[in-house]
Scaffold this motif. Sequence first.
Motif, mmCIF file in Angstrom:
data_model
loop_
_atom_site.group_PDB
_atom_site.id
_atom_site.type_symbol
_atom_site.label_atom_id
_atom_site.label_comp_id
_atom_site.label_asym_id
_atom_site.label_seq_id
_atom_site.Cartn_x
_atom_site.Cartn_y
_atom_site.Cartn_z
ATOM 1 N N ASP A 92 -2.980 4.258 -14.017
ATOM 2 C CA ASP A 92 -2.883 2.920 -13.462
ATOM 3 C C ASP A 92 -2.051 2.098 -14.426
ATOM 4 O O ASP A 92 -1.634 2.581 -15.480
ATOM 5 C CB ASP A 92 -4.261 2.304 -13.282
ATOM 6 N N LYS A 100 -3.206 0.143 -8.548
ATOM 7 C CA LYS A 100 -2.550 1.288 -7.964
ATOM 8 C C LYS A 100 -2.313 2.338 -9.036
ATOM 9 O O LYS A 100 -2.130 2.027 -10.199
ATOM 10 C CB LYS A 100 -1.248 0.904 -7.278
ATOM 11 N N TYR B 33 -5.198 4.568 0.186
ATOM 12 C CA TYR B 33 -3.853 4.616 -0.393
ATOM 13 C C TYR B 33 -2.957 5.517 0.437
ATOM 14 O O TYR B 33 -3.393 6.550 0.947
ATOM 15 C CB TYR B 33 -3.913 5.175 -1.822
ATOM 16 N N PHE B 45 4.264 6.019 -4.539
ATOM 17 C CA PHE B 45 3.287 5.063 -4.027
ATOM 18 C C PHE B 45 3.916 4.228 -2.917
ATOM 19 O O PHE B 45 5.016 3.693 -3.062
ATOM 20 C CB PHE B 45 2.813 4.150 -5.157
ATOM 21 N N TYR B 48 -1.501 0.221 -0.739
ATOM 22 C CA TYR B 48 -2.935 0.437 -0.813
ATOM 23 C C TYR B 48 -3.665 -0.676 -0.061
ATOM 24 O O TYR B 48 -3.149 -1.777 0.127
ATOM 25 C CB TYR B 48 -3.438 0.533 -2.264
ATOM 26 N N GLY B 99 -8.401 1.541 -6.928
ATOM 27 C CA GLY B 99 -7.665 2.146 -8.020
ATOM 28 C C GLY B 99 -8.545 2.825 -9.036
ATOM 29 O O GLY B 99 -9.686 3.177 -8.785
#
Lengths: 113, 117
Positions: A92, A100, B33, B45, B48, B99
């Motif tokens: 992270d 995220k 996610y 990514f 999310y 997360g």
Amino acid sequence: SQQGEEDPQALSIQEGENATMNCSYKTSINNLQWYRQNSGRGLVHLILIRSNEREKHSGRLRVTLDTSKKSSSLLITASRAADTASYFCATDDINTGGFKTIFGAGTRLFVKA
Amino acid sequence: GAGVSQSPSNKVTEKGKDVELRCDPISGHTALYWYRQSLGQGLEFLIYFQGNSAPDKSGLPSDRFSAERTGGSVSTLTIQRTQQEDSAVYLCASSPGTGSFYGYGYTFGSGTRLTVV
């Protein structure tokens, strides 16, 4: 650019040998995780190490974390053919609120029987 | 459910068509996610969700991509006017909280392999 970068990109060893994979990252983190992926599909969570921990064990897995060097290593002892997979570190970024998780490009491990 | 379920597992579509990818997370997981993985690459990514809210959409590659989540459960990733560069495996994951801040690992689905021809 990747938050986590694994090294080496690929690793081939004999069954029974140990496999070591390294991960470097760029920012301050809360946690670092390692995942395994078989056949390019879903990832399996292996282990999570917190930023205030230096070493963690789970079965044949040993993970170390050095926050001063922004690096981590994953050691798989007494490897088996079934360990053949891609391994990813994931971090992270507390600068983004830790909301995220960013994955590296992975290390491909091939264990020969 | 017992795991994260994604559908379809494979999708072949013609360039320019719209596609919808579905993710059904583990029951009770508030965080969801979406990631994208091109062949032999790491995970990129995308977005999310915390509940039904998407605080960070910065990973979506273009305005052709959108995602929603309803009822704090199922999520849909929509790609409009698909392009060949959209071809990838789209992975969904869920966790009990947002997360890795609280030390939760992610549970991933098996992904949707999207091929745009």
